[in-house]
Write a protein that holds these residues in place. Structure first.
Motif, PDB file in Angstrom:
ATOM      1  N   ASN A  37      45.283  50.002  28.740  1.00 34.74           N
ATOM      2  CA  ASN A  37      44.501  49.100  29.589  1.00 34.74           C
ATOM      3  C   ASN A  37      45.217  47.756  29.665  1.00 34.74           C
ATOM      4  N   PHE A  38      45.645  47.358  30.874  1.00 35.88           N
ATOM      5  CA  PHE A  38      46.343  46.080  31.001  1.00 35.88           C
ATOM      6  C   PHE A  38      46.300  45.579  32.441  1.00 35.88           C
ATOM      7  N   MET A  39      46.537  44.270  32.579  1.00 34.93           N
ATOM      8  CA  MET A  39      46.647  43.620  33.871  1.00 34.93           C
ATOM      9  C   MET A  39      47.773  42.598  33.778  1.00 34.93           C
ATOM     10  N   VAL A  40      48.740  42.683  34.707  1.00 30.69           N
ATOM     11  CA  VAL A  40      49.871  41.762  34.745  1.00 30.69           C
ATOM     12  C   VAL A  40      49.813  41.001  36.063  1.00 30.69           C
ATOM     13  N   ASP A  41      49.775  39.685  35.980  1.00 30.41           N
ATOM     14  CA  ASP A  41      49.687  38.828  37.160  1.00 30.41           C
ATOM     15  C   ASP A  41      50.822  37.812  37.099  1.00 30.41           C
ATOM     16  N   ILE A  42      51.729  37.876  38.084  1.00 24.65           N
ATOM     17  CA  ILE A  42      52.816  36.904  38.180  1.00 24.65           C
ATOM     18  C   ILE A  42      52.695  36.202  39.526  1.00 24.65           C
ATOM     19  N   GLY A  43      52.150  35.003  39.497  1.00 31.98           N
ATOM     20  CA  GLY A  43      52.026  34.216  40.714  1.00 31.98           C
ATOM     21  C   GLY A  43      51.254  34.887  41.827  1.00 31.98           C
ATOM     22  N   GLY A  44      50.278  35.719  41.468  1.00 33.07           N
ATOM     23  CA  GLY A  44      49.459  36.384  42.482  1.00 33.07           C
ATOM     24  C   GLY A  44      49.867  37.800  42.793  1.00 33.07           C
ATOM     25  N   GLU A  45      50.988  38.260  42.241  1.00 37.86           N
ATOM     26  CA  GLU A  45      51.364  39.671  42.365  1.00 37.86           C
ATOM     27  C   GLU A  45      50.819  40.359  41.110  1.00 37.86           C
ATOM     28  N   VAL A  46      50.110  41.479  41.299  1.00 33.47           N
ATOM     29  CA  VAL A  46      49.322  42.035  40.194  1.00 33.47           C
ATOM     30  C   VAL A  46      49.521  43.539  40.058  1.00 33.47           C
ATOM     31  N   VAL A  47      49.658  43.972  38.812  1.00 33.18           N
ATOM     32  CA  VAL A  47      49.622  45.388  38.453  1.00 33.18           C
ATOM     33  C   VAL A  47      48.500  45.579  37.451  1.00 33.18           C
ATOM     34  N   ALA A  48      47.697  46.603  37.643  1.00 29.82           N
ATOM     35  CA  ALA A  48      46.587  46.848  36.716  1.00 29.82           C
ATOM     36  C   ALA A  48      46.480  48.322  36.388  1.00 29.82           C
ATOM     37  N   LYS A  49      46.024  48.576  35.171  1.00 29.16           N
ATOM     38  CA  LYS A  49      45.814  49.959  34.727  1.00 29.16           C
ATOM     39  C   LYS A  49      44.609  49.988  33.794  1.00 29.16           C
ATOM     40  N   GLY A  50      43.776  50.990  33.970  1.00 29.63           N
ATOM     41  CA  GLY A  50      42.642  51.156  33.066  1.00 29.63           C
ATOM     42  C   GLY A  50      41.549  50.136  33.305  1.00 29.63           C
ATOM     43  N   ASN A  51      40.977  49.628  32.202  1.00 28.68           N
ATOM     44  CA  ASN A  51      39.811  48.749  32.276  1.00 28.68           C
ATOM     45  C   ASN A  51      40.023  47.441  31.528  1.00 28.68           C
ATOM     46  N   ASN A  52      39.168  46.464  31.810  1.00 24.35           N
ATOM     47  CA  ASN A  52      39.216  45.203  31.082  1.00 24.35           C
ATOM     48  C   ASN A  52      38.436  45.313  29.777  1.00 24.35           C
ATOM     49  N   ASP A  53      38.275  44.196  29.073  1.00 22.76           N
ATOM     50  CA  ASP A  53      37.642  44.226  27.750  1.00 22.76           C
ATOM     51  C   ASP A  53      36.143  44.510  27.810  1.00 22.76           C
ATOM     52  N   LYS A  54      35.578  44.539  29.013  1.00 20.97           N
ATOM     53  CA  LYS A  54      34.163  44.891  29.167  1.00 20.97           C
ATOM     54  C   LYS A  54      33.997  46.337  29.639  1.00 20.97           C
ATOM     55  N   GLY A  55      35.110  47.069  29.660  1.00 21.12           N
ATOM     56  CA  GLY A  55      35.065  48.472  30.051  1.00 21.12           C
ATOM     57  C   GLY A  55      34.955  48.691  31.546  1.00 21.12           C
ATOM     58  N   ARG A  56      35.257  47.656  32.335  1.00 14.67           N
ATOM     59  CA  ARG A  56      35.155  47.764  33.781  1.00 14.67           C
ATOM     60  C   ARG A  56      36.539  47.722  34.419  1.00 14.67           C
ATOM     61  N   THR A  57      36.629  48.250  35.625  1.00 14.02           N
ATOM     62  CA  THR A  57      37.883  48.208  36.365  1.00 14.02           C
ATOM     63  C   THR A  57      38.317  46.758  36.581  1.00 14.02           C
ATOM     64  N   TRP A  58      39.600  46.491  36.422  1.00 12.76           N
ATOM     65  CA  TRP A  58      40.110  45.148  36.659  1.00 12.76           C
ATOM     66  C   TRP A  58      39.771  44.712  38.091  1.00 12.76           C
ATOM     67  N   THR A  59      39.328  43.477  38.256  1.00 11.02           N
ATOM     68  CA  THR A  59      38.980  42.948  39.568  1.00 11.02           C
ATOM     69  C   THR A  59      39.787  41.680  39.841  1.00 11.02           C
ATOM     70  N   ILE A  60      40.426  41.640  41.017  1.00  8.83           N
ATOM     71  CA  ILE A  60      41.305  40.535  41.396  1.00  8.83           C
ATOM     72  C   ILE A  60      40.758  39.854  42.643  1.00  8.83           C
ATOM     73  N   GLY A  61      40.753  38.535  42.652  1.00  6.42           N
ATOM     74  CA  GLY A  61      40.237  37.796  43.799  1.00  6.42           C
ATOM     75  C   GLY A  61      41.313  37.505  44.836  1.00  6.42           C
TER      76      GLY A  61
END
Length: 331
Positions: free
Chosen positions: A185-209
């Protein structure tokens, strides 16, 4: 004797359980490629990977950053002998593929134009049609190729700028690094470019604005929130990186065909793809192409979904969203 054995076994079990590493969500942040990075991940043994992540960032910086004089791309630009890393070759080849798909709207040889307009490592020039035409002679993605591990240029003056694809590719590579460390489970954000896998620490899908395209860099107003289940997302826009001269606004997205900053109604381009290298490059290409041409290209690329914010004839912001993108918008 039997009771004593059971007690001993239970004690050993508890001791073993206590010695098991505890997974823990970690957050790392810093600067890379002149912008911020923010990484969140569930570390299987609770260890902080910040130092290893920063070393990986430094390694990639010395491949792709044209601000680093001893980077691979800087040496290529100076026509020096340099061994091309596999990462450089992969990124270069994908850039050339996307250049072909977009008919040159994405072009890593636009570096001289980008710098001359004031969005590169060199000082801004006083731009005239004559200057633009002279610089365009040194651009064109069909004038470069890799042969026997070397970048071949038709004209020695050709310069490369891979910042509009390397940032996304770096997201992919850091994601791969975390996966190899056992992070599911991870999320990588570099200046607004984002890769996500799995869930966040609340068990939910990563959400990006997706930000509203306003010129205030401190604004946190969102146009939409996007769920990213094992996907990559990149956004490009001209509403923050620009300057004004003689009463005219010049945006950082340069059209390689005209040699000038783009002037059209598309305010921001968000692209969803299976990898961030692809999303990053197409987001930039669509800012060059504009709304209608961008939609036509996106329809022809499998796995690509888009979210465009554009100004209508009255100057009001509107949204175009591809059919497949809608399933990722948080309601």
């Amino acid at each position: 004797m039997k009771i004593r054995f059971i007690i001993l076994a239970a004690t050993l079990f508890l001791m073993s359980a206590c010695n098991q590493p505890t997974a823990k969500y970690m957050a790392n942040s810093g600067m890379v490629y002149g912008t911020y990075y923010s990484i969140k991940y569930e570390s299987p043994d609770g260890s902080d990977l910040q130092e290893e992540v920063d070393r990986e960032f430094q390694r990639l910086t010395m491949i792709f950053s044209h601000y680093e004089k001893e980077s691979t791309i800087s040496k290529v630009n100076r026509n020096e002998e340099v061994k091309l890393e596999p990462e450089f070759v992969t990124c270069f080849n994908r850039a050339q593929e996307i250049a072909e798909i977009t008919n040159g709207a994405f072009d890593i040889t636009a570096a001289p134009l980008i710098s001359a307009w004031g969005f590169g490592p060199e000082n801004r020039q006083k731009m005239t049609q004559t200057v633009v035409d002279s610089l365009k002679a040194f651009t064109g993605y069909r004038k470069i190729k890799i042969v026997d591990g070397k970048v071949e240029k038709e004209i020695p003056e050709i310069q490369l700028n891979m910042s509009a694809i390397a940032k996304g590719y770096t997201c992919d590579l850091i994601g791969d690094f975390l996966a190899k460390k056992g992070c599911e489970n991870f999320m990588v954000d570099i200046g607004g470019e984002v890769v996500a896998k799995g869930n966040n620490d609340k068990g939910r899908t990563w959400t990006i604005g997706i930000r509203e395209p306003v010129e205030n860099p401190f604004s946190n107003d969102l146009n939409a929130a996007i769920r990213l289940p094992d996907h990559a997302l990149a956004t490009s826009g001209n509403y923050l990186n620009f300057y004004e001269e003689d009463g005219k606004k010049y945006a950082h997205t340069i059209d390689p065909s005209s040699g000038y900053p783009v002037q059209h109604s598309l305010l921001s381009s968000t692209v969803l793809a299976n990898d961030c290298m692809t999303a990053d490059a197409f987001a930039t290409a669509f800012m060059v192409l504009g709304k209608d041409a961008g939609i036509e290209v996106a329809r022809k690329v499998p796995g690509l979904e888009i979210y465009f914010i554009y100004a209508d004839d009255q100057g009001n912001n509107q949204v175009y969203m591809s059919e497949g993108f809608s399933q990722y918008v948080a309601r």
